[in-house]
Design an enzyme around this catalytic site. Structure first.
Site, PDB file in Angstrom:
ATOM      1  N   ASP A  40     -28.026  17.113-110.717  1.00  0.00           N
ATOM      2  CA  ASP A  40     -27.704  15.725-111.090  1.00  0.00           C
ATOM      3  C   ASP A  40     -27.951  15.451-112.570  1.00  0.00           C
ATOM      4  O   ASP A  40     -28.678  14.524-112.935  1.00  0.00           O
ATOM      5  CB  ASP A  40     -28.524  14.741-110.255  1.00  0.00           C
ATOM      6  N   GLU A 205     -21.624   7.537-105.158  1.00  0.00           N
ATOM      7  CA  GLU A 205     -23.011   7.460-105.627  1.00  0.00           C
ATOM      8  C   GLU A 205     -23.067   7.851-107.106  1.00  0.00           C
ATOM      9  O   GLU A 205     -22.043   7.933-107.779  1.00  0.00           O
ATOM     10  CB  GLU A 205     -23.893   8.398-104.796  1.00  0.00           C
TER      11      GLU A 205
END
Length: 522
Positions: A40, A205
């Site tokens: 991420d 997301e």
């Protein structure tokens, strides 16, 4: 500037035990630019310097901070979270989920979501630290992937996603007004993008909020980590309505699920996008894509929306570099690449003069639940890791070299009632340990330990250096990812399961990782 010898598969050779780099030495790079689990990623440019952080979940220390001058060659310069409050036992997959990194008002800011606690903020004047203690900005369950935004008019905002496992909802992005100092939110928030209203969208997301050419832009992935895509949303008003476009997906490439990362610009005005690819046991590795803007003002990522294998470097002339993997244990602490599954006890681990010492503490027999593991991200194979172990401890103690995820395997020395043995054991998901190869009696409690890992994650454990035999092909194990992370490569020391107090110590002489192992060895 002279260039290093180039191997088109591995990049410039940086020495027998040096890290493998993405810089090909001729002004170009190959993907991935970070070939390990830097999950991420988010990145920014400040002047001529780029900085990157990544999720760390329950690793201690957490929130790694990396530095680059060209988006290709990265060095690990520190961590923003030295410890995690109250972490006394492993909590796989919890704690520090996808962060955002920003530079505003002369300071660096990291926002991250803890899905069981809420959104946290910490700041620093220098990205190398010290960083402030994390402060809770928004409490609640399932609040993930927060990103701040400071507008030109002085307004401040926070956008975040939702984890269905805690909140009962996901696939939506919520926007809040925020005080400019990020001490509190100013409203209850509103959904600005609802993935349930978009055909084919699931698991929306990881939002990152920007402004360019009169539009507000939300870069956000959808579809899941293994096979999702990258979308971009734009609006004239920060509150919407937003229109959407998919800008990066796998297509006919072998880069599955390319998404979630950072849009950055280089000093020459070019634009780039960093994102991850989920590679199972190796975790979420990081790729770099060129980004341009089409006639309608939308970003075009990679080769017309497909990932590229590499290309010209964003900035020329930087020396090849990558986060460390080997460690000579010369300093008073292990290198910055190492982490622990819990907050360490004082004196539990020390290094110096070429030796790492780990105290054998009691704990569960399952290494997934034991705090005596010192680990690093599993480098993408093929590679070999070698260390030499001496175990000075009481009966029942054991220590060794481990590849650990939801399942694990280890090679090392165990002290039994009959004397020291060379042991190789494994534990499947939800299973107890069993022998992976028959134990081998040792004259002394020491051994040279080696694991060879191929490009698929298959691990071959071997012992050598007169340690009592070669386990050879009997010690074969397929690495398995952890919870939201790749497997880790580690060293461990443990006292007798269920025992009390310190049982002794394990000493490891150097830790060498080589990417130039002979073809076919594993």
């Amino acid at each position: 500037m002279p260039t290093a010898p180039t191997d088109r598969r591995t990049g410039p050779r940086t020495g027998r035990t040096g890290p493998r780099t993405a810089d090909l030495g001729d002004g170009t790079y190959r993907n991935p630019v970070l070939d390990a689990d830097w999950s991420d990623p988010d990145a920014i440019r400040v002047g001529e310097d780029f900085y990157l952080t990544a999720s760390s979940f329950s690793k201690v220390p957490g929130l790694p901070v990396l530095h680059s001058r060209d988006l290709v060659n990265w060095t690990l310069i520190g961590h923003a979270l030295p410890t995690l409050a109250g972490l006394t036992r492993p909590e796989p997959g919890r704690r520090v989920w996808a962060p955002s990194l920003r530079h505003h008002d002369g300071r660096f800011w990291i926002f991250y979501g803890d899905p069981d606690r809420g959104v946290h903020v910490l700041t620093a004047a220098d990205p190398r630290g010290p960083w402030s203690e994390p402060r809770l900005l928004k409490a609640g369950l399932g609040l993930i992937d927060p990103c701040p935004f400071w507008d030109d008019d002085g307004g401040a905002y926070l956008v975040h996603g939702w984890a269905r496992s805690r909140a009962g909802v996901n696939n939506r992005l919520t926007l809040h007004r925020m005080t400019p100092d990020a001490t509190r939110l100013l409203d209850e928030g509103r959904i600005v993008v609802d993935g349930d209203r978009l055909p084919g969208y699931r698991t929306l997301e990881g939002p990152k909020l920007y402004r360019r050419d009169g539009h507000y832009w939300i870069f956000a992935p959808a579809g899941g980590v293994a096979d999702g895509w990258q979308s971009v949303f734009r609006a004239r008003d920060i509150n919407g309505p937003y229109e959407d476009r998919i800008v990066l997906r796998q297509g006919d490439t072998d880069v599955n699920g390319p998404h979630q990362g950072a849009w950055v610009d280089a000093p020459d005005g070019s634009h780039w996008f960093l994102h991850f690819q989920d590679r199972g046991p190796f975790g979420r590795i990081v790729h770099l894509q060129p980004l341009r803007w089409d006639a309608d003002g939308w970003p075009v990522v990679g080769d017309g929306g497909r990932p590229v294998p590499g290309g010209r470097k964003p900035v020329a002339g930087c020396e090849p570099a990558a986060p460390p993997v080997s460690d000579d244990f010369a300093g008073p602490e292990p290198g910055p690449q190492w982490h622990r599954p819990v907050n360490p006890r004082p004196g539990q681990c020390s290094s110096g003069d070429g030796m790492l010492t780990i105290i054998c503490l009691p704990g569960p027999g399952d290494l997934r639940e034991h705090g005596g593991v010192l680990a690093q991200r599993l480098p993408a194979g093929p590679f070999a890791a070698v260390t030499r172990l001496t175990l000075d401890a009481g009966p029942g103690a054991r220590a060794g070299l481990v590849v650990l995820g939801r399942a694990y395997a280890w090679l090392g020395v165990e002290l039994t009632a009959a004397g020291p043995v060379l042991a190789c054991r494994t534990a499947g998901e939800g299973e107890a340990e069993r022998d992976l190869a028959p134990p081998v009696p040792l004259e002394r409690p020491e051994a040279e330990l080696r694991v060879e890992v191929d490009a698929r994650g298959r691990c071959v454990f071997r012992a050598g250096g007169g340690a009592g035999g070669d386990i050879g092909a009997g010690g074969v194990f397929d690495a398995v990812a952890g919870v939201w992370v790749g497997a880790v490569l580690g060293l461990f020391a443990a006292g007798e399961a269920g025992g009390a107090g310190e049982a002794g110590r394990a000493s490891f002489r150097r830790f060498d990782v080589s990417f130039e192992i002979a073809a076919g060895t594993s």
